[in-house]
Motif scaffolding. Structure first.
Motif, PDB file in Angstrom:
ATOM      1  N   HIS A 120      11.976  32.282  37.927  1.00 26.27           N
ATOM      2  CA  HIS A 120      11.425  31.157  37.177  1.00 26.27           C
ATOM      3  C   HIS A 120      10.188  30.633  37.895  1.00 26.27           C
ATOM      4  CE1 HIS A 120      14.128  29.224  40.066  1.00 26.27           C
ATOM      5  NE2 HIS A 120      13.420  28.112  39.925  1.00 26.27           N
ATOM      6  N   MET A 121       9.393  29.889  37.174  1.00 24.19           N
ATOM      7  CA  MET A 121       8.174  29.300  37.719  1.00 24.19           C
ATOM      8  C   MET A 121       8.174  27.819  37.394  1.00 24.19           C
ATOM      9  SD  MET A 121       4.254  30.436  37.002  1.00 24.19           S
ATOM     10  CE  MET A 121       2.921  29.748  37.982  1.00 24.19           C
ATOM     11  N   HIS A 122       7.924  26.995  38.395  1.00 21.19           N
ATOM     12  CA  HIS A 122       7.887  25.540  38.228  1.00 21.19           C
ATOM     13  C   HIS A 122       6.454  25.033  38.207  1.00 21.19           C
ATOM     14  CE1 HIS A 122      12.147  24.430  39.256  1.00 21.19           C
ATOM     15  NE2 HIS A 122      11.799  23.480  38.423  1.00 21.19           N
ATOM     16  N   PHE A 123       6.235  23.967  37.442  1.00 22.57           N
ATOM     17  CA  PHE A 123       4.955  23.254  37.424  1.00 22.57           C
ATOM     18  C   PHE A 123       5.240  21.786  37.726  1.00 22.57           C
ATOM     19  CE2 PHE A 123       4.293  26.940  34.925  1.00 22.57           C
ATOM     20  CZ  PHE A 123       2.978  27.308  35.128  1.00 22.57           C
ATOM     21  N   TYR A 124       4.510  21.240  38.703  1.00 19.27           N
ATOM     22  CA  TYR A 124       4.670  19.844  39.082  1.00 19.27           C
ATOM     23  C   TYR A 124       3.327  19.132  38.903  1.00 19.27           C
ATOM     24  CZ  TYR A 124       8.846  21.679  41.376  1.00 19.27           C
ATOM     25  OH  TYR A 124      10.029  22.306  41.644  1.00 19.27           O
ATOM     26  N   PRO A 125       3.044  18.611  37.714  1.00 13.45           N
ATOM     27  CA  PRO A 125       1.782  17.903  37.496  1.00 13.45           C
ATOM     28  C   PRO A 125       1.937  16.406  37.789  1.00 13.45           C
ATOM     29  CG  PRO A 125       2.826  18.364  35.404  1.00 13.45           C
ATOM     30  CD  PRO A 125       3.740  18.902  36.477  1.00 13.45           C
ATOM     31  N   PRO A 126       0.975  15.810  38.473  1.00 13.18           N
ATOM     32  CA  PRO A 126       1.110  14.405  38.866  1.00 13.18           C
ATOM     33  C   PRO A 126       0.645  13.382  37.824  1.00 13.18           C
ATOM     34  CG  PRO A 126      -0.866  15.306  39.822  1.00 13.18           C
ATOM     35  CD  PRO A 126      -0.192  16.430  39.084  1.00 13.18           C
ATOM     36  N   LEU A 127       0.011  13.814  36.722  1.00 16.59           N
ATOM     37  CA  LEU A 127      -0.510  12.827  35.774  1.00 16.59           C
ATOM     38  C   LEU A 127       0.619  12.157  35.004  1.00 16.59           C
ATOM     39  CD1 LEU A 127      -3.720  14.559  34.409  1.00 16.59           C
ATOM     40  CD2 LEU A 127      -3.460  13.007  36.346  1.00 16.59           C
ATOM     41  N   LEU A 128       0.432  10.862  34.738  1.00 19.05           N
ATOM     42  CA  LEU A 128       1.495  10.072  34.135  1.00 19.05           C
ATOM     43  C   LEU A 128       1.173   9.641  32.704  1.00 19.05           C
ATOM     44  CD1 LEU A 128       4.179   8.606  34.381  1.00 19.05           C
ATOM     45  CD2 LEU A 128       3.011   6.794  35.622  1.00 19.05           C
ATOM     46  N   ARG A 129       0.244   8.721  32.537  1.00 22.17           N
ATOM     47  CA  ARG A 129      -0.051   8.188  31.199  1.00 22.17           C
ATOM     48  C   ARG A 129      -1.449   8.530  30.705  1.00 22.17           C
ATOM     49  NH1 ARG A 129       1.759   4.044  33.987  1.00 22.17           N
ATOM     50  NH2 ARG A 129       3.966   3.625  33.847  1.00 22.17           N
ATOM     51  N   SER A 130      -2.293   9.014  31.593  1.00 20.80           N
ATOM     52  CA  SER A 130      -3.669   9.367  31.224  1.00 20.80           C
ATOM     53  C   SER A 130      -4.230  10.268  32.318  1.00 20.80           C
ATOM     54  CB  SER A 130      -4.540   8.111  31.084  1.00 20.80           C
ATOM     55  OG  SER A 130      -4.802   7.555  32.359  1.00 20.80           O
ATOM     56  N   ALA A 131      -5.472  10.698  32.145  1.00 22.50           N
ATOM     57  CA  ALA A 131      -6.111  11.552  33.148  1.00 22.50           C
ATOM     58  C   ALA A 131      -6.350  10.798  34.450  1.00 22.50           C
ATOM     59  CB  ALA A 131      -7.430  12.093  32.611  1.00 22.50           C
ATOM     60  N   SER A 132      -6.310   9.471  34.407  1.00 22.28           N
ATOM     61  CA  SER A 132      -6.608   8.693  35.613  1.00 22.28           C
ATOM     62  C   SER A 132      -5.388   7.996  36.215  1.00 22.28           C
ATOM     63  CB  SER A 132      -7.686   7.650  35.310  1.00 22.28           C
ATOM     64  OG  SER A 132      -7.232   6.771  34.307  1.00 22.28           O
ATOM     65  N   VAL A 133      -4.233   8.061  35.548  1.00 26.62           N
ATOM     66  CA  VAL A 133      -3.024   7.424  36.084  1.00 26.62           C
ATOM     67  C   VAL A 133      -2.106   8.507  36.629  1.00 26.62           C
ATOM     68  CG1 VAL A 133      -1.011   5.981  35.573  1.00 26.62           C
ATOM     69  CG2 VAL A 133      -3.198   5.519  34.448  1.00 26.62           C
ATOM     70  N   LYS A 134      -1.929   8.500  37.962  1.00 27.34           N
ATOM     71  CA  LYS A 134      -1.110   9.516  38.613  1.00 27.34           C
ATOM     72  C   LYS A 134       0.200   8.926  39.088  1.00 27.34           C
ATOM     73  CE  LYS A 134      -4.968  12.271  40.012  1.00 27.34           C
ATOM     74  NZ  LYS A 134      -6.086  12.292  40.879  1.00 27.34           N
ATOM     75  N   LYS A 135       1.195   9.777  39.148  1.00 27.45           N
ATOM     76  CA  LYS A 135       2.493   9.372  39.682  1.00 27.45           C
ATOM     77  C   LYS A 135       2.516   9.736  41.162  1.00 27.45           C
ATOM     78  CE  LYS A 135       7.452  10.294  39.345  1.00 27.45           C
ATOM     79  NZ  LYS A 135       8.000   8.967  39.118  1.00 27.45           N
ATOM     80  N   PHE A 136       2.952   8.798  41.972  1.00 24.15           N
ATOM     81  CA  PHE A 136       3.131   9.043  43.395  1.00 24.15           C
ATOM     82  C   PHE A 136       4.582   8.756  43.741  1.00 24.15           C
ATOM     83  CE2 PHE A 136      -1.315   7.938  42.967  1.00 24.15           C
ATOM     84  CZ  PHE A 136      -1.931   8.916  43.733  1.00 24.15           C
ATOM     85  N   MET A 137       5.164   9.623  44.539  1.00 21.01           N
ATOM     86  CA  MET A 137       6.512   9.346  45.024  1.00 21.01           C
ATOM     87  C   MET A 137       6.370   8.597  46.336  1.00 21.01           C
ATOM     88  SD  MET A 137       9.244  12.203  44.362  1.00 21.01           S
ATOM     89  CE  MET A 137       9.170  13.288  42.982  1.00 21.01           C
TER      90      MET A 137
END
Length: 170
Positions: A120-137
């Motif tokens: 399998h292959m995973h994708f972890y994209p950080p974008l949340l609500r728009s191109a400028s809003v990123k999710k950070f853990m």
């Protein structure tokens, strides 16, 4: 593998999901038509039920395949096709070159058979609500329990609804 049984371990919490196999989750998702983004004859791109990143996906083979070198000629074509379509849908979501980290998970290359593995292959994209809003853990998410801003079903629907034609080609 514990006591001869394959267990899925949540990579963020370390919790063991006893009795669960990737193939079981795939078949359940296919039967329920849940969290499926794209499907072709040999592969499925879906949002896993345990997804942490808002638009996290995985591509999984329908046939039990342990490593990429076991693909048939048709599987190679279908894998390339689903990979292209998924990344187009990512780009179309916010009409930007969608950033992501990805990884291919396959059996070890030690020459031994590993029937417990499922390619399998995973994708972890950080974008949340728009191109400028990123999710950070941070903080609690890194040390305790992750937080989701949208459900896996909602993110799958949003990606599924995206055109197969890249936004720059319109």
């Amino acid at each position: 593998v514990m006591n001869g049984e394959l267990l899925i371990v949540d990579e963020h919490t370390g919790r063991m999901l006893a009795g669960r196999r990737y193939s079981e989750g795939l078949h359940q998702a296919l039967e329920a038509k849940e969290r499926i983004v794209i499907e072709n004859k040999n592969f499925v791109a879906l949002v896993p039920f345990w997804a942490i990143w808002p638009f996290e996906t995985m591509i999984i083979s329908k046939r039990h395949i342990t490593k990429i070198t076991d693909f048939t000629a048709n599987e190679i074509k279908d894998y390339a096709s689903i990979l292209k379509l998924l990344t187009i849908k990512y780009d179309n979501l916010f009409e930007t070159s969608f950033p992501y980290s990805s990884g291919i998970h396959q059996a070890p290359t030690d020459g031994e058979p590993h029937p417990e593995w499922q390619f399998h292959m995973h994708f972890y994209p950080p974008l949340l609500r728009s191109a400028s809003v990123k999710k950070f853990m941070v903080g609690y998410e890194m040390m305790g329990e992750s937080q989701r801003d949208i459900t896996p079903e909602k993110s799958a629907q949003m990606l599924r609804d995206m055109s197969d034609l890249h936004y720059k080609s319109k």
